[in-house]
Structure formats: structure tokens, C-alpha cells
Scaffold this motif. Structure first.
Motif, PDB file in Angstrom:
ATOM      1  N   PRO A  61     -36.096  -3.955-123.124  1.00 26.03           N
ATOM      2  CA  PRO A  61     -34.681  -4.373-123.082  1.00 26.03           C
ATOM      3  C   PRO A  61     -34.010  -4.001-121.764  1.00 26.03           C
ATOM      4  O   PRO A  61     -33.184  -4.766-121.248  1.00 26.03           O
ATOM      5  CB  PRO A  61     -34.061  -3.623-124.265  1.00 26.03           C
ATOM      6  N   GLN A  62     -34.384  -2.851-121.211  1.00 27.44           N
ATOM      7  CA  GLN A  62     -33.813  -2.449-119.918  1.00 27.44           C
ATOM      8  C   GLN A  62     -34.251  -3.407-118.808  1.00 27.44           C
ATOM      9  O   GLN A  62     -33.456  -3.744-117.919  1.00 27.44           O
ATOM     10  CB  GLN A  62     -34.235  -1.016-119.583  1.00 27.44           C
ATOM     11  N   ALA A  63     -35.507  -3.850-118.851  1.00 23.20           N
ATOM     12  CA  ALA A  63     -36.001  -4.770-117.830  1.00 23.20           C
ATOM     13  C   ALA A  63     -35.357  -6.145-117.969  1.00 23.20           C
ATOM     14  O   ALA A  63     -35.036  -6.790-116.967  1.00 23.20           O
ATOM     15  CB  ALA A  63     -37.521  -4.879-117.918  1.00 23.20           C
ATOM     16  N   VAL A  64     -35.170  -6.614-119.195  1.00 16.89           N
ATOM     17  CA  VAL A  64     -34.499  -7.893-119.407  1.00 16.89           C
ATOM     18  C   VAL A  64     -33.075  -7.828-118.860  1.00 16.89           C
ATOM     19  O   VAL A  64     -32.603  -8.752-118.182  1.00 16.89           O
ATOM     20  CB  VAL A  64     -34.506  -8.266-120.899  1.00 16.89           C
ATOM     21  N   HIS A  65     -32.386  -6.726-119.135  1.00 17.91           N
ATOM     22  CA  HIS A  65     -31.029  -6.566-118.628  1.00 17.91           C
ATOM     23  C   HIS A  65     -31.032  -6.521-117.101  1.00 17.91           C
ATOM     24  O   HIS A  65     -30.210  -7.172-116.442  1.00 17.91           O
ATOM     25  CB  HIS A  65     -30.397  -5.301-119.199  1.00 17.91           C
ATOM     26  N   SER A  66     -31.969  -5.757-116.511  1.00 22.77           N
ATOM     27  CA  SER A  66     -32.053  -5.676-115.053  1.00 22.77           C
ATOM     28  C   SER A  66     -32.321  -7.041-114.450  1.00 22.77           C
ATOM     29  O   SER A  66     -31.751  -7.402-113.414  1.00 22.77           O
ATOM     30  CB  SER A  66     -33.153  -4.692-114.638  1.00 22.77           C
ATOM     31  N   LEU A  67     -33.153  -7.833-115.095  1.00 25.85           N
ATOM     32  CA  LEU A  67     -33.473  -9.168-114.592  1.00 25.85           C
ATOM     33  C   LEU A  67     -32.211 -10.030-114.527  1.00 25.85           C
ATOM     34  O   LEU A  67     -31.990 -10.767-113.550  1.00 25.85           O
ATOM     35  CB  LEU A  67     -34.527  -9.808-115.485  1.00 25.85           C
ATOM     36  N   ALA A  68     -31.370  -9.926-115.532  1.00 19.65           N
ATOM     37  CA  ALA A  68     -30.118 -10.678-115.515  1.00 19.65           C
ATOM     38  C   ALA A  68     -29.188 -10.181-114.410  1.00 19.65           C
ATOM     39  O   ALA A  68     -28.541 -10.978-113.725  1.00 19.65           O
ATOM     40  CB  ALA A  68     -29.433 -10.581-116.875  1.00 19.65           C
ATOM     41  N   VAL A  69     -29.127  -8.873-114.223  1.00 19.52           N
ATOM     42  CA  VAL A  69     -28.300  -8.313-113.150  1.00 19.52           C
ATOM     43  C   VAL A  69     -28.800  -8.801-111.796  1.00 19.52           C
ATOM     44  O   VAL A  69     -28.002  -9.155-110.906  1.00 19.52           O
ATOM     45  CB  VAL A  69     -28.296  -6.776-113.220  1.00 19.52           C
ATOM     46  N   GLN A  70     -30.111  -8.847-111.630  1.00 19.46           N
ATOM     47  CA  GLN A  70     -30.679  -9.326-110.375  1.00 19.46           C
ATOM     48  C   GLN A  70     -30.356 -10.805-110.145  1.00 19.46           C
ATOM     49  O   GLN A  70     -30.054 -11.221-109.020  1.00 19.46           O
ATOM     50  CB  GLN A  70     -32.195  -9.125-110.387  1.00 19.46           C
ATOM     51  N   ALA A  71     -30.423 -11.615-111.206  1.00 23.56           N
ATOM     52  CA  ALA A  71     -30.123 -13.036-111.064  1.00 23.56           C
ATOM     53  C   ALA A  71     -28.663 -13.241-110.654  1.00 23.56           C
ATOM     54  O   ALA A  71     -28.363 -14.087-109.793  1.00 23.56           O
ATOM     55  CB  ALA A  71     -30.429 -13.771-112.359  1.00 23.56           C
ATOM     56  N   ARG A  72     -27.756 -12.491-111.259  1.00 27.00           N
ATOM     57  CA  ARG A  72     -26.338 -12.616-110.897  1.00 27.00           C
ATOM     58  C   ARG A  72     -26.111 -12.205-109.439  1.00 27.00           C
ATOM     59  O   ARG A  72     -25.349 -12.845-108.711  1.00 27.00           O
ATOM     60  CB  ARG A  72     -25.495 -11.742-111.823  1.00 27.00           C
ATOM     61  N   TRP A  73     -26.759 -11.138-109.053  1.00 23.09           N
ATOM     62  CA  TRP A  73     -26.638 -10.656-107.680  1.00 23.09           C
ATOM     63  C   TRP A  73     -27.172 -11.682-106.689  1.00 23.09           C
ATOM     64  O   TRP A  73     -26.527 -12.009-105.693  1.00 23.09           O
ATOM     65  CB  TRP A  73     -27.386  -9.327-107.564  1.00 23.09           C
ATOM     66  N   LEU A  74     -28.361 -12.215-106.998  1.00 26.67           N
ATOM     67  CA  LEU A  74     -28.972 -13.193-106.103  1.00 26.67           C
ATOM     68  C   LEU A  74     -28.102 -14.441-105.962  1.00 26.67           C
ATOM     69  O   LEU A  74     -27.980 -14.990-104.858  1.00 26.67           O
ATOM     70  CB  LEU A  74     -30.360 -13.575-106.608  1.00 26.67           C
ATOM     71  N   ALA A  75     -27.505 -14.882-107.047  1.00 26.39           N
ATOM     72  CA  ALA A  75     -26.670 -16.086-106.996  1.00 26.39           C
ATOM     73  C   ALA A  75     -25.510 -15.930-106.026  1.00 26.39           C
ATOM     74  O   ALA A  75     -24.982 -16.928-105.526  1.00 26.39           O
ATOM     75  CB  ALA A  75     -26.152 -16.411-108.398  1.00 26.39           C
ATOM     76  N   ARG A  76     -25.139 -14.679-105.723  1.00 28.45           N
ATOM     77  CA  ARG A  76     -24.046 -14.422-104.788  1.00 28.45           C
ATOM     78  C   ARG A  76     -24.547 -14.014-103.408  1.00 28.45           C
ATOM     79  O   ARG A  76     -23.736 -13.717-102.529  1.00 28.45           O
ATOM     80  CB  ARG A  76     -23.154 -13.300-105.336  1.00 28.45           C
ATOM     81  N   ARG A  77     -25.885 -13.952-103.218  1.00 28.63           N
ATOM     82  CA  ARG A  77     -26.454 -13.467-101.953  1.00 28.63           C
ATOM     83  C   ARG A  77     -27.501 -14.432-101.403  1.00 28.63           C
ATOM     84  O   ARG A  77     -28.494 -14.014-100.788  1.00 28.63           O
ATOM     85  CB  ARG A  77     -27.094 -12.081-102.144  1.00 28.63           C
ATOM     86  N   LEU A  78     -27.305 -15.699-101.592  1.00 25.03           N
ATOM     87  CA  LEU A  78     -28.279 -16.684-101.117  1.00 25.03           C
ATOM     88  C   LEU A  78     -28.366 -16.649 -99.593  1.00 25.03           C
ATOM     89  O   LEU A  78     -27.363 -16.490 -98.901  1.00 25.03           O
ATOM     90  CB  LEU A  78     -27.887 -18.073-101.595  1.00 25.03           C
ATOM     91  N   GLU A  79     -29.585 -16.825 -99.070  1.00 23.96           N
ATOM     92  CA  GLU A  79     -29.843 -16.632 -97.645  1.00 23.96           C
ATOM     93  C   GLU A  79     -29.686 -17.928 -96.849  1.00 23.96           C
ATOM     94  O   GLU A  79     -30.592 -18.365 -96.137  1.00 23.96           O
ATOM     95  CB  GLU A  79     -31.230 -16.008 -97.463  1.00 23.96           C
ATOM     96  N   HIS A  80     -28.492 -18.503 -96.931  1.00 22.63           N
ATOM     97  CA  HIS A  80     -28.213 -19.703 -96.144  1.00 22.63           C
ATOM     98  C   HIS A  80     -28.330 -19.422 -94.648  1.00 22.63           C
ATOM     99  O   HIS A  80     -28.660 -20.317 -93.875  1.00 22.63           O
ATOM    100  CB  HIS A  80     -26.812 -20.223 -96.472  1.00 22.63           C
TER     101      HIS A  80
END
Length: 546
Positions: A155-174
Motif C-alpha cells: 500500500p505504501q508503494a502504491v501511494h508513492s507511485l501516485a505521488v510520483q505521477a502527480r509530481w511528474l505531471a508538473r515537472r515535464l522536461e519540455h
């Protein structure tokens, strides 16, 4: 201290090719740092289709806390996750979690959940190398692939994965573009396939829109990846296969254009491999970073994707990429007659215009020097330089001004390219203007004649110059023996003659060199250096009964 005019010129010749997003995107990326979002993860998506075993990379976790990347072995106990004493690329690899899906990963099943938990505990959200967008993208993909293979994310890894996805969506390497932005898009799509609900759908939609634009730009009409590195091409092909796998597993449609793109990419990779089954060394390229080409081929077959058309096996001209493959019986020659890469993104370019490689059977004979490291040091500069490749260096300069690890100022532009048949053989002729900034504006022109057990390489440098040298690097397992003036000689494997050379024009000598088939590896080798006489040189290589 004020910058020197020469430094200002290097910068100008480099940045004038960049796109506006590479300027304002970099400023935004540095100035704006979003907060992480620790809210609960979306529900997991119900999987509607099977997961096909993916391509496998090399094992990299060799103990519970010991890792081998780039042929260097380190431990977490000694270095932790972000030791600045280690190369940035090594630290990046530590955060990728490639071993979760590597060869024999099942036998290390007890280590992987512990490592995931340790990463979560020791890498606070948004901080350190591990949270940079590129390693975040690759780690997300690896965790999802590992889970889809039947392993249980806590459950901790699933939660971390979601946190990472949210973070990445705001940090795209344009601002970086290229394979980085491609990997960002892939990670968002896989997150949208793994999770369900409106938030996950938004990740997937954003990733799909980004990927649509990147596919149109990054995959050329001949199937090649636009950075023109066989290594990065193989990585992007793996990305596409993973995307098909994930979309099907989630019960989502695979866009029709993907299938054609993948077939063309498979054909390009086949053309740019030697008979030993591995990639050629043009631009940044090394074995052991991407999955082996055979593994990618098998993965595509398991997915039921169509095989590429072969075309004329004796001569394949990859027109958009600028490579030519010539084959006759046991011999294969791969030629670079193209640009160093896209104008706005030559980060992985080498000054290798009009270079080539030659194999006889499964044995590489004439080789580019390869890539053993990144960074911005002198050795990185040397490996990117013209003299590390099988082409002509004029007045000790590089044909394209490679500098500072991943930058290129003035670039060689190919000219007067022709690919024709001459009797039973092939003739490829091309020139480039990479030395136009030298006194006399010299221009290098090369003609390859291939067939009947023979490859003749004729070079001409027009315009004024102090000196020009054609360089031919030999595989380190081959022993060179030559006449006193090196005008003729033999390359032998275990004392058995394999290749003969004859210098028809120019003054020749044997010199020490090195070969770098993988990151972290340097193997002593030899090269034949032929000084042009009267602006011209010609060398004939022959094998078999020729």
C-alpha cells in the motif's frame, strides 16, 4: 573575468539552434518547484488483458544493497542514494529500478520489495536525484511493469507511485525535449493504465497527447529515432512496446499509427545492427544500456506485432536518418552520411560524419571507438571527437564542434550524397562542410566502393589545410602486422588472417587507440592513420579470396 570571444562564439553557435521552449522551459523548471501531493492514491484499474513478458535488460542488483551499473559496483551502505562523489549517470541508474524486470529478476524476488520500501523511506518526495523527472519516469514504469508481472506492490508503494505521477505531471522536461520528454509521456500513460478514475484518466490523456506530438517529431519516416543513436533508438523502441503492452492489458485501444511506427523502428534497428546481433557505435552508443536487439525482437513477436519488411538486403539506405547498410556474403558495412542529429537537440552527437564500421561474419573488424562515459571531461570530449571514428580529421579539428559533454556548436552538413550500384558492388559518395570555418574552407569528400570481397575508401580534402588524416580503428581482438611503411598489412584473429589492407595513396602508420563497447570499459586497440598526400588518400580492405 569576461568570457573570451571564442567562448562566446561557441555559445552562440550552440544556442542559436534551440527552440524557445528550451529557454523559457529551463527558466520555468528552475524557478517553479511545485509542492508534492500526498493525497490518497486513485483506485487500481481492473486489468482487462494479459501482461506479456517484456524485454529484459542485464541484472544490476547483485546483492540486497549492492548494485552494478556502468561496470562499477557500489553499495547503498557506503554511498546511500545520492552520493555526489559518484557520477550522475550511476546515481540515475540506482533510482531507475531496472533490476525489477531484468534477467533472472524472479530469483531476486525477496530483495525487490525491501528495496522499494527502502527507497520510499529514504527519498522524501520532491528531493534529490531520484525525484528528477527522468529517473522518476523510469522508476514509475519499472514499478508498474513489476506489479503487472504478478508481484505485489505494498500500500505504501502504491501511494508513492501516485505521488510520483502527480509530481511528474508538473515537472515535464519540455526544456530537454527528446528521449527525456518521451519517457515522461510514457510514464504518465502507464500510470493511467495502472490506476483508474478521473485523475488517472487525466494522466493518461496528457501522456497520450504528448506522445502523439513526440512520435510525429522523434520517429523519422525511415523508422529511425531522430537523435540518430542506435542505443537510444533501441530504448525508445522498448518504450513503444511497453506502451502497447500496458494499453492492451488495461483494455484500452492501441492507436493504429503505433503499429506502423513500431514496424518501421524494428526495421531500422535491424539495419543498424552488426551480424553479431548488437548495435553499431554511431553517436552515443554502447552495449548493455538498452535490451539486446534480439530481446526487443522477441518482445514484439510476443505482442503479435508485424515484422518489418527487409527490402534489398545488399543495400539499405535509411534516407531520413542518413545511414547506409551494405552487405555481401559475410561482410557488412555501416556508413554514416547524415547529420549529427536534430538541430535543436544534438546532445548525443559525435563528430563522426562520413565514418563507417565493418564486420566480417560475426566479427567486428573496423570499429568506431564507442562510448564509455558521460560528463564534461577531456575523455568524454575525446570519445566524441572526429579522431575517435573512422573518418578524416583535418588540421586536428573535429568535423562538428562537440564540447562540454552534450553540446555542439558548428555542425557538419552532408552534401552531394549518392548511393549507386556499380556492377556487382555498391558505391556511396558523400561530402561534408564541417571544416568550412578553417583557413581555406576545406571540404571532405569520401567514396566507398563495396563488393567482391573488397572495400575501397577514397578520401579527398579540397581547399587549403595544413594536414588531414584518415583514421581506421581496428577491433582490439585483432592483431595488426604491417610492412615497415604500413602501406600494406594484415589483421589476424588467433594468427588466422581476417582482413588485408593496402594503402594506395597516402603515408600510413599504426597508432595506439582504445575501444569502448560499454560504459566504464576501455580496451587498448590499434588504428591505421593515413596522412593525405596532395589532398587525397585511398585505402583498400580485402577479405576472403579477393
Amino acid at each position: 573575468m569576461s568570457p573570451r570571444p571564442a567562448d562566446l562564439r561557441l555559445y552562440w553557435e550552440t544556442v542559436r539552434h534551440l527552440r524557445p521552449v528550451q529557454f523559457h522551459g529551463r527558466l520555468w523548471f528552475r524557478a517553479v518547484r511545485p509542492l508534492t501531493d500526498p493525497s490518497p492514491a486513485p483506485p487500481l484499474r481492473e486489468q482487462a488483458g494479459p501482461w506479456v513478458p517484456p524485454a529484459r535488460k542485464r541484472r544490476s542488483q547483485i546483492g540486497p544493497d549492492t548494485f552494478r551499473f556502468l561496470n562499477e559496483t557500489r553499495s547503498l551502505a557506503r554511498h546511500g542514494w545520492d552520493d555526489p562523489a559518484l557520477a550522475k549517470l550511476w546515481r540515475y541508474n540506482l533510482h531507475y529500478f531496472d533490476d525489477l524486470n531484468a534477467e533472472g529478476a524472479e530469483r531476486r524476488g525477496e530483495w525487490h520489495p525491501v528495496l522499494i520500501g527502502r527507497w520510499i523511506a529514504e527519498n522524501p518526495p520532491g528531493r534529490g536525484t531520484g525525484w528528477e523527472p527522468y529517473p522518476t519516469s523510469l522508476r514509475m514504469v519499472n514499478w508498474i511493469k513489476w506489479a503487472r508481472a504478478g508481484n505485489a506492490l505494498s500500500p505504501q508503494a502504491v501511494h508513492s507511485l501516485a505521488v510520483q505521477a502527480r509530481w511528474l505531471a508538473r515537472r515535464l522536461e519540455h526544456h530537454l525535449q527528446g528521449n527525456h520528454l518521451f519517457s515522461n509521456a510514457k510514464a504518465l500513460i502507464l500510470a493511467g493504465c495502472f490506476f483508474g478514475g478521473a485523475e488517472a484518466d487525466a494522466w493518461a490523456d496528457r501522456g497520450m497527447a504528448l506522445l502523439r506530438d513526440q512520435l510525429a517529431e522523434q520517429i523519422l519516416a525511415d523508422g529511425g529515432h531522430f537523435e540518430l543513436s542506435p542505443m537510444y533508438h533501441a530504448l525508445v523502441l522498448e518504450d513503444m512496446l511497453d506502451l502497447v503492452n500496458a494499453r492492451r492489458g488495461a483494455g484500452l485501444p492501441v492507436p493504429d499509427p503505433w503499429v506502423g511506427k513500431i514496424a518501421a523502428m524494428r526495421g531500422w534497428l535491424d539495419a543498424m545492427c552488426h551480424p553479431d546481433g548488437e548495435i553499431a557505435f554511431f553517436n552515443d552508443a554502447a552495449i548493455g544500456i538498452a535490451p539486446p536487439p534480439a530481446s526487443l525482437r522477441d518482445y514484439a513477436d510476443r505482442l503479435g506485432l508485424p515484422s518489418p519488411g527487409i527490402g534489398d538486403p545488399s543495400c539499405r539506405w535509411l534516407r531520413d536518418s542518413g545511414y547506409v547498410r551494405m552487405a555481401e556474403a559475410e561482410a557488412v558495412a555501416l556508413l554514416d552520411v547524415g547529420h549529427v542529429g536534430p538541430d535543436h537537440l544534438p546532445a548525443h552527437a559525435h563528430a563522426d560524419t562520413l565514418s563507417f564500421e565493418l564486420s566480417l561474419g560475426t566479427r567486428r573488424v573496423i570499429v568506431n571507438s564507442g562510448t564509455s562515459l558521460y560528463g564534461s571531461g577531456a575523455e568524454r570530449q575525446r570519445q566524441r571527437g572526429t579522431a575517435a571514428h573512422n573518418t578524416v580529421a583535418v588540421d586536428g579539428a573535429d568535423s562538428s564542434e562537440v564540447w562540454s559533454g552534450f553540446r555542439v556548436a558548428r555542425r557538419a552538413r552532408p552534401r552531394e550524397l549518392s548511393v549507386t550500384r556499380d556492377g556487382d558492388g555498391q558505391v556511396v559518395a558523400c561530402a561534408h562542410d564541417g571544416y568550412r570555418w578553417l583557413p581555406g574552407k576545406p571540404r571532405h569528400r569520401r567514396v566507398w566502393r563495396f563488393g567482391r570481397g573488397r572495400l575501397t575508401v577514397a578520401d579527398e580534402v579540397r581547399g587549403g589545410h595544413a594536414g588531414a588524416t584518415a583514421l581506421f580503428h581496428f577491433h582490439p581482438e585483432l592483431a595488426a602486422s604491417a610492412e615497415a611503411d604500413c602501406a600494406s598489412g594484415v589483421l589476424a584473429l588467433a594468427q588466422e588472417p581476417l582482413l588485408r589492407w593496402q594503402v594506395l595513396r597516402g603515408a600510413a602508420r599504426l597508432e595506439p587507440s582504445t575501444w569502448h563497447p560499454e560504459f566504464g570499459i576501455a580496451i587498448p586497440s590499434q588504428r591505421l592513420a593515413v596522412d593525405l598526400a596532395g589532398g587525397a588518400a585511398m585505402v583498400a580492405f580485402s577479405w576472403g579470396d579477393a
